[in-house]
Scaffold this active site. Structure first.
Site, PDB file in Angstrom:
ATOM      1  CB  VAL A   1      -0.930   0.080   1.148  1.00  0.00           C
ATOM      2  CG1 VAL A   1      -1.744  -1.172   1.151  1.00  0.00           C
ATOM      3  CG2 VAL A   1      -0.151  -0.081   2.375  1.00  0.00           C
TER       4      VAL A   1
ATOM      5  CG  ASN B   1      -7.505  -4.808   7.352  1.00  0.00           C
ATOM      6  OD1 ASN B   1      -7.956  -4.712   8.444  1.00  0.00           O
ATOM      7  ND2 ASN B   1      -6.685  -5.715   6.998  1.00  0.00           N
TER       8      ASN B   1
ATOM      9  CB  SER C   1      -6.844   1.689  16.753  1.00  0.00           C
ATOM     10  OG  SER C   1      -6.337   1.124  17.903  1.00  0.00           O
TER      11      SER C   1
ATOM     12  CE1 TYR D   1      -1.568   0.167  14.620  1.00  0.00           C
ATOM     13  CE2 TYR D   1      -2.476   0.715  16.467  1.00  0.00           C
ATOM     14  CZ  TYR D   1      -2.551  -0.169  15.395  1.00  0.00           C
ATOM     15  OH  TYR D   1      -3.512  -0.801  15.328  1.00  0.00           O
TER      16      TYR D   1
ATOM     17  CB  ALA E   1       0.951   9.813  15.012  1.00  0.00           C
TER      18      ALA E   1
ATOM     19  CB  ILE F   1      -9.061  -7.491  17.091  1.00  0.00           C
ATOM     20  CG1 ILE F   1      -9.651  -6.270  17.095  1.00  0.00           C
ATOM     21  CG2 ILE F   1      -9.520  -8.751  16.515  1.00  0.00           C
ATOM     22  CD1 ILE F   1     -10.901  -6.401  18.045  1.00  0.00           C
TER      23      ILE F   1
END
Ligand code: NAD
Length: 247
Positions: free
Chosen positions: A63, A89, A142, A155, A157, A188
């Protein structure tokens, strides 16, 4: 079936929440593009979905690479004729306390979780506008993007940034019939938690009113709702899927 006739591209679709989302969408009638850097698991999953009577193919996608992103969207259009749902995702962690975080850790997570979401969202929006039949973009945020977390500056940020992009895109793309929403999962049970100390996970279970970690299907079902016409008047939302962790 909730997604009959829709074409969905799931980034990071080879494992964890993405793989469960791909399975759930295929079961609900969608044609699914499983897009991931993990070619072995991604193609095995796509083959499994096809063997089960679904329509799916694997597309190698990093990505962070704009050319690969364009190729993945083009492949969706040429193989299945459209792109109706993007699930942004793919995501990674590289945790360290602020005083220890390296520029390399910072950049790696920003590239995948923020730039990746931007590149895929932009390419999908262009295809959806061109297709003229609207669409849905779903972004993985999240709970930590809402409330912060110890040891996750980079993460957090990105996950807070994803919420900002979701709301901006919802404003820009509504006129094209494109809905944009984010999901904010709690903890999760997937491989992304493998570095998380058991003590921390036990604390999470204890603080969660529903008394457990989430399962990939909990998040996949939230994506299913948001992708389907059941959510036809929902855009710009951030849906918490966290067992009540941060009420
Ligand atoms: P996971 O590690 O199980 O799976 C992530 C997938 O993304 C893997 O298949 C991996 O190969 C793929 N990926 C990694 N880098 C990529 C890249 N550059 N391009 C394409 N694919 C790439 O993770 P997960 O737990 O299923 O998490 C999925 C998403 O949900 C992530 O964005 C994560 O941040 C978010 N999330 C997870 C949790 C959790 O507790 N598991 C909580 C909140 C949010």
């Amino acid at each position: 079936m909730l997604l009959e006739g829709r074409v969905a591209l799931v980034t990071g679709g080879a494992a964890g929440i993405g793989a469960m989302t791909a399975r759930t969408f295929a079961r609900e009638g969608a044609c699914v593009v499983v897009a991931d850097v993990d070619e072995a698991r991604g193609s095995a999953l796509a083959a499994d979905l096809e063997a089960g009577g679904g329509r799916a193919f694997f597309q190698r996608l990093d990505v962070t690479d704009a050319e690969e992103v364009d190729r993945a969207v083009a492949a969706s259009l040429s193989r299945f004729g459209s792109l109706d749902v993007l699930v942004n995702n793919a995501g990674i962690v590289a945790d360290a306390r602020l005083v220890k975080l390296t520029p390399e850790q910072w950049q790696r997570v920003i590239d995948v979780n923020l730039k990746g979401v931007f590149l895929c969202g932009q390419a999908a929006a262009r295809a959806m506008i061109g297709g003229g039949r609207g669409g849905v973009i779903l972004n993985a945020s999240s709970v930590v993007g809402l409330y912060g977390n110890f040891g996750q500056t980079n993460y957090v940020a990105t996950k807070a940034g994803v919420i900002g992009m979701t709301r901006s895109w919802a404003r820009e793309l509504g006129r094209h019939g494109i809905r944009v929403n984010a999901v904010a999962p709690g903890f999760i049970a997937t491989e992304i938690l493998r570095e998380m100390p058991e003590k921390v996970l036990a604390g999470m279970r204890e603080r969660t009113p529903l008394g457990r970690l989430g399962e990939p299907r909990d998040v996949a079902n939230a994506y299913l709702y948001l992708a389907s016409d059941l959510a036809s008047f929902v855009t710009g939302a951030v849906l918490s899927v966290d067992g009540g962790l941060v009420i």
